[in-house]
Design an enzyme around this catalytic site. Sequence first.
Site, PDB file in Angstrom:
ATOM      1  CG  ASN A   1      -1.962  -1.122   1.085  1.00  0.00           C
ATOM      2  OD1 ASN A   1      -2.921  -1.001   0.328  1.00  0.00           O
ATOM      3  ND2 ASN A   1      -1.733  -2.240   1.786  1.00  0.00           N
ATOM      4  CD  GLU A   2       4.689   1.536  -2.714  1.00  0.00           C
ATOM      5  OE1 GLU A   2       4.977   2.126  -1.659  1.00  0.00           O
ATOM      6  OE2 GLU A   2       5.504   0.787  -3.290  1.00  0.00           O
ATOM      7  N   PRO A   3       2.150   5.215  -0.795  1.00  0.00           N
ATOM      8  CG  PRO A   3       3.905   6.708  -0.433  1.00  0.00           C
ATOM      9  CD  PRO A   3       3.613   5.318  -0.907  1.00  0.00           C
TER      10      PRO A   3
ATOM     11  CB  THR B   1       8.625   0.164  -3.521  1.00  0.00           C
ATOM     12  OG1 THR B   1       8.014   0.976  -2.528  1.00  0.00           O
ATOM     13  CG2 THR B   1       8.371  -1.290  -3.237  1.00  0.00           C
TER      14      THR B   1
END
Length: 639
Positions: free
Chosen positions: A160-162, A179
Amino acid sequence: MKISSEVELREKIKVEIAVSAEAGAAIVADEIVSLVLKKEARNEKAVLGLPTGSTPVALYRELIRRHREALVSFRNVVTFNLDEYFPITNDHRESYRRFMGEQFFNHIDVPESQIHIPDGNLLREEVFSHCQEYEELIRLAGGIDLQILGIGRTGHIGFNEPGSSKSSGTRLVTLDRLTRLDAARDFLGEKNVPRHAITMGVGTVLSAKQVILIAWGNNKADIVARAVEGPVTESVSASFLQTHSNARFIVDTPAASNLTRINLPWLVGPVAWSEKRTRRAVCWLSSEVNKPVLKLLDEDYNENGMAELLIEAGPAYPLNIRIFNELQHSITGWPGGKPDADDTNRPERAHPFPKRVVVLSPEPMDDVVSMGGTLSRLVDQGHLVEVVYMTSGDLGVPDAEVGKFTNNLNETACCLGREWNPQVEYCQQIMELLNRKGLFDYDSNEVRQLKGLLRRAEVREACWGCGIDPEHVHFLDLPFYQKGHYRQFHLSDDDLKPLLNVLRHYQPHQIYITGNRENPISVQALCFELFSRAYRGISDEAWVRDCHVWLYSGREWTFSPFEVDMAVPMSPAQLAQKMEAIDQHQTQRSQTIHNAERDRSTACLYDKLGLAEYEAIEVFQRWRSELIKTKAPLAVIES
Ligand code: F6R
C-alpha cells in the site's frame, strides 16, 4: 522501559524496542505460538497474515526452530500473505510464493490447502475477481487473528504505497519508485522489478484482530518515527495503524533511533546529561534554531526544552565553546594520526607511525563508497594499508555483464587464432550455462565464479584509484556468501577462520569496518557480526589492545556529527578522485549511489554548526568492543 506520559502523547502506537532483531523476532514468535496453542486448545484454526521481505526472515527462522523442537505445530494454522508482485511466475526466484516456501512453509507442517498467497501469474483481466475472492476467503476463515507486517521506506504496509486509502481492499497497485529501487538489487536491476503488485489493502490489514509491525536496522528509523509520531495520513500507510485498537510495533534499537524518546529524549522528560547526549542536544538545537553552535543563546536552550541542561552545564556560551571544541577536534586530515604532532585532542594517536591498517569491506565497494577519500589519505600519508574484501559480491552482477565479458574474450580469442581455443570453449560453456538458466534462476557455480572475478577486476581498479597496489588487495570469499543467496545466508565456523588469519597476520593498529546498524540478514550485518565475534575471541592478544577499530557508514546511512569521533574532510579534487574510484565498479551501475551528494551534505552540516566549510567529509565512529552484545563465539578460537 517505563513509558512516560509525554512519550505516550507522541507515540500514537505502542512501540517495543528490542535489544536486537533476534530478540524482537522471539517476542513476535511468542505471540504467534501462544495464539496457535490457544486456538488449538479450543479446536479452532489460527489465522495469520504474513509478510515477506528481509524483515520477517529472523521471525520465520525462529518459528521453524520452535517447530523442530516440537514446541508448536502449524497444522491448525491458516495463512494469508500480504502481497505478490504482478506479473510474476510462481517459480520466479523473487516471487513471494517461492520466498514463503523457501523461508518458511517448506520447513513446517502447515497444510498446503491452508496457505493463501495472491497469485501474480494471472491474466490482467482475472486480477479483479481474484482480489475479491481473496477478501472473501479471509472473511470465510473468520478474519485474520494476527497480522504481521514489515514496513517499506515509503511507509507502505503490504504494497500500500503512499496515496492508498484507509478503506482500501485487496487490489492491483503500482509500485512506488523507491520500492522498486529497494528491490532492484534482488532483481538485478530496476528495470527487472515488476511495476505492479497485488496487495491486501489498508482496510484489509486494519480489519485484523491484532497487528504487529516489525522493523530492523537504521534504514527504517525515519519511516518508523513518521508512522508512530506523525499524523495519520495517506502518504504513510503505516500511520493508519494509529487508528487500530490492538496494533503495536516491535523494532530493534537502530530502527527506533529516530523516535523522540531516543533521538531527543529531553523533549519528553528529564534525562541524565551524559557527554554524548549533551553533544547531541547542542547539535540538534543548532539545526533547530538555525544558528551555529557558538551563537546559541540561553534563550535558545530555555525555549527548546533544554533549560535543565543549562542549569547543569550552562551558561550557554561556555557550553557552546565546549561542544564546538569537541566537534572541531573530531575533524582531521590525518586519519592515521599525525606523526610528531601533539595528539592530545586528535581522534587518532600519532604513534606508531606508519600504522598497519586493515580495511574490511563486507562487499566490494562498501569501502570506497564510504571511505574512499580516507583510504587515499591513509596511503598518501605513508600508512601500510591492506584492503580485505570479505565476500566476492558476485550476487550483485547482472548477467549482461557476463555476456559482455564472454563476447569480448571470445572475439579476442578468435582474432588471436587457434591456441586460444580453451578460452573459446570456456566462453561457450559460460554462455550455455547462462542460456539454460532462465532469466531469474540462481547462477551455477561456474557463472558465480566468473561474476566474482569481474568484481575483483573492478575492485583492483577502484583501489588503484585510491593509491592502493593490487598486492595489498585481498579477497576472503567467505563461504557463507559463496554458498548462499540474499536473505539465505548462514554463518558457520568456516567463515571465522579466514578472517582471524588475516587479522592475526597483519596485526593492525587500525581496523575499518561497517555493518553494525544494518538489517541483521544483510551481508554487511553478517560480516560485522563475524568480525565482532572474531575480535572478541582474540581480544586478549597483545596487538589487539593497541588496535583502534573505526566504523564507517553504510551505503544508505551515515553518522550524524554528534556521534562522529573522526571526520575526514576532502577537497574538491579528492572528492572527484573518490567518485572516479567508485565509477570503476561498473557492474554496479544499476545501484543507487548518491555519494558525492552525501559527502557534500555531511560537510554542509559541519558548516551549519559553525565549523570550517569543506567540500565534502567522510565520517567515522570509534568502536569499543565492550559495547557489543555478548554472544558465544562461533568456534573455539585458538592462537
Ligand atoms: C512484503 C511487504 C512489504 C515489506 C516491506 C519491507 O510482503 O508486505 O510491505 O514488508 O517492503 O521490506 P523489507 O523487509 O525487505 O525491508
